[in-house]
Design a protein around this motif. Structure first.
Motif, short mmCIF file in Angstrom:
data_model
loop_
_atom_site.label_atom_id
_atom_site.label_comp_id
_atom_site.label_asym_id
_atom_site.label_seq_id
_atom_site.Cartn_x
_atom_site.Cartn_y
_atom_site.Cartn_z
N ILE A 13 0.83 -1.20 0.00
CA ILE A 13 0.00 0.00 0.00
C ILE A 13 0.87 1.25 0.00
CG2 ILE A 13 -1.95 -1.12 1.11
CD1 ILE A 13 -1.06 0.00 3.78
N ARG A 14 0.23 2.40 -0.22
CA ARG A 14 0.95 3.66 -0.32
C ARG A 14 0.82 4.52 0.93
NH1 ARG A 14 -1.07 8.38 -2.24
NH2 ARG A 14 -2.92 7.30 -3.06
N GLY A 39 -4.80 3.11 0.65
CA GLY A 39 -4.78 2.44 1.95
C GLY A 39 -4.98 0.95 1.80
N LEU A 40 -5.25 0.28 2.90
CA LEU A 40 -5.53 -1.15 2.88
C LEU A 40 -7.01 -1.35 3.19
CD1 LEU A 40 -4.68 -4.12 2.73
CD2 LEU A 40 -4.13 -4.01 5.17
N GLY A 41 -7.76 -1.79 2.18
CA GLY A 41 -9.16 -2.10 2.37
C GLY A 41 -9.32 -3.47 2.98
N SER A 42 -10.40 -3.65 3.76
CA SER A 42 -10.62 -4.90 4.47
C SER A 42 -12.05 -5.37 4.34
CB SER A 42 -10.30 -4.72 5.96
OG SER A 42 -9.02 -4.19 6.19
N VAL A 43 -12.22 -6.68 4.35
CA VAL A 43 -13.55 -7.28 4.45
C VAL A 43 -13.52 -8.27 5.61
CG1 VAL A 43 -14.23 -6.99 2.04
CG2 VAL A 43 -12.98 -9.05 2.72
N GLY A 65 -7.74 -4.57 -7.98
CA GLY A 65 -6.73 -5.62 -8.03
C GLY A 65 -5.61 -5.43 -7.03
N GLY A 66 -5.74 -4.44 -6.16
CA GLY A 66 -4.67 -4.13 -5.22
C GLY A 66 -4.77 -4.94 -3.94
N ALA A 67 -4.20 -4.38 -2.87
CA ALA A 67 -4.13 -5.05 -1.58
C ALA A 67 -5.54 -5.28 -1.01
CB ALA A 67 -3.30 -4.22 -0.61
N LEU A 68 -5.67 -6.36 -0.23
CA LEU A 68 -6.94 -6.66 0.43
C LEU A 68 -6.65 -7.43 1.71
CD1 LEU A 68 -10.09 -6.81 0.41
CD2 LEU A 68 -9.82 -9.04 -0.72
N VAL A 131 -3.46 -10.31 2.35
CA VAL A 131 -3.37 -10.10 3.80
C VAL A 131 -4.54 -10.82 4.48
CG1 VAL A 131 -3.31 -8.39 5.66
CG2 VAL A 131 -2.32 -7.83 3.42
N VAL A 132 -4.26 -11.44 5.61
CA VAL A 132 -5.29 -12.03 6.47
C VAL A 132 -5.07 -11.52 7.88
CG1 VAL A 132 -6.02 -14.16 7.62
CG2 VAL A 132 -5.80 -14.11 5.14
N SER A 133 -6.15 -11.13 8.55
CA SER A 133 -6.04 -10.67 9.93
C SER A 133 -6.92 -11.52 10.83
CB SER A 133 -6.41 -9.19 10.06
OG SER A 133 -7.75 -8.96 9.62
N PHE A 134 -6.51 -11.65 12.08
CA PHE A 134 -7.22 -12.46 13.07
C PHE A 134 -7.81 -11.57 14.15
CE2 PHE A 134 -3.41 -15.27 12.02
CZ PHE A 134 -4.06 -15.96 11.02
#
Length: 355
Positions: A13-14, A39-43, A65-68, A131-134
């Motif tokens: 990300i930038r 930024g970093l978008g999240s679901v 198509g960027g970071a997720l 990316v995966v978050s817990f």
């Protein structure tokens, strides 16, 4: 470690801005807009079936198509306690009847933890998001190893130095320091353990001084000045959730948005009664009812949430919106109703001006 450049490269990300996952509020459109803006978008897929989670991930990736970041729930599996659950139903029966409805006959575990959901883990490994978050803890060592071997960057929410040390030892690469003022569910590994209720800035500083991993500050941060403060204390980025609830792409309904913009925004509270785990939201009828109930008398998460969602639906049908899970942090009055990409642009400008 407070090397923002390193974290930005790691996440692809930038800007040092992460949109919090926020189950039920974030959307693929929101995630894509945030990522598109730098930024970093999240679901959040923890409350979904694996098939629905796959669809959400695919939609987000098609839009950008960027970071997720894909967020998984790692709570301990719920323990059924029939007597507690029956008492819980009876406690709220009069309220349901006032709303012209009946409570559920029985309560169920409405979604599973990835700790035991092998199908969800397999789906994530197949989808291979960057990316995966817990949240609520960590999955097992084998799951962490498989995700890392797939080239996925791992984040984990922590609420204390002890949890941070545990996550670092398990192989998590980035720590999200969730302060007491954060909206939504508390990420504590054990909801029944004593909670020191450490604030975002103190926790960020503690972790930055003691753990050699990138720290993401989360909780009460609503603008560029807040992001700058976190970076100055050693964070490599900031995660914002409540700031995005009022954006165009948010799934929050009009009642939620109206409550956020009202005087209610000044009165958030930590409650366990809605879902079975501590969570910070706007004070309303449900949080008031649950304010004096002992934790032991509340069904496990997410079994308690089964009734909470049913009560909200019954009230909503009668035009009463005071029983929703309107999660929000202590910075709620600073929320701005903007398109998500425009909000990220504004945050970036404010951050630049703060330095």
């Amino acid at each position: 470690m407070s090397d923002t450049r390193y974290l930005l490269e790691l996440l692809g990300i930038r800007l040092p801005i992460i949109q919090a996952p926020m189950a039920g509020v974030s959307s693929p459109a929101m995630a894509a807009a945030v990522t598109g803006a730098g930024g970093l978008g999240s679901v959040a897929v923890g409350a979904l079936k694996p098939s629905d989670a796959r669809s959400m991930i695919l939609e987000a990736r098609e839009r950008s198509g960027g970071a997720l970041n894909v967020n998984l729930f790692c709570h301990r599996p719920a323990a059924t306690r029939p007597e507690v659950e029956a008492d819980w139903i009876e406690r709220f029966r009069p309220l349901f009847e006032q709303l012209g409805a009946s409570p559920p006959d029985r309560l169920t575990e409405i979604y599973r933890s990835v700790v035991e959901d092998e199908e969800m883990l397999a789906m994530v490994l197949e989808a291979r998001p960057p990316v995966v978050s817990f949240h609520f803890g960590l999955p097992g060592a084998a799951a962490i190893r498989a995700l890392r071997n797939a080239g996925i960057v791992l984040l984990a929410s922590v609420t204390s130095p002890a949890e941070a040390s545990q996550a670092a030892a398990a192989g998590v690469q980035v720590l999200v320091a969730q302060g007491w003022e954060a909206g939504g569910h508390r990420g504590a590994f054990d909801p029944d353990a004593p909670d020191d209720a450490i604030g975002t800035l103190a926790l960020t500083r503690l972790l930055a001084r003691t753990i050699d991993l990138p720290i993401v500050a989360a909780g009460g941060i609503m603008d560029g000045a807040g992001i700058a403060a976190a970076l100055k204390l050693g964070a490599s980025a900031a995660q914002l959730g409540t700031a995005f609830i009022a954006t165009d792409e948010s799934l929050a309904d009009q009642a939620y948005r109206a409550a956020l913009a009202s005087d209610s925004g000044l009165h958030t509270t930590m409650t366990r009664a809605v879902s079975g785990r501590p969570a910070r939201g706007l004070a309303n009828g449900f949080t008031r009812l649950g304010s004096d109930i002992a934790p032991a008398r509340i069904p496990d998460y997410p079994i308690a949430y089964d009734l909470g969602k049913a009560l909200h639906a019954a009230a909503k049908r009668r035009g009463e919106f005071g029983f929703g899970a309107h999660w929000a942090g202590q910075g709620a009055p600073l929320a701005r109703a903007l398109p998500a990409a425009r909000l990220v642009d504004l945050l970036a400008l404010e951050l630049q001006q703060a330095f």
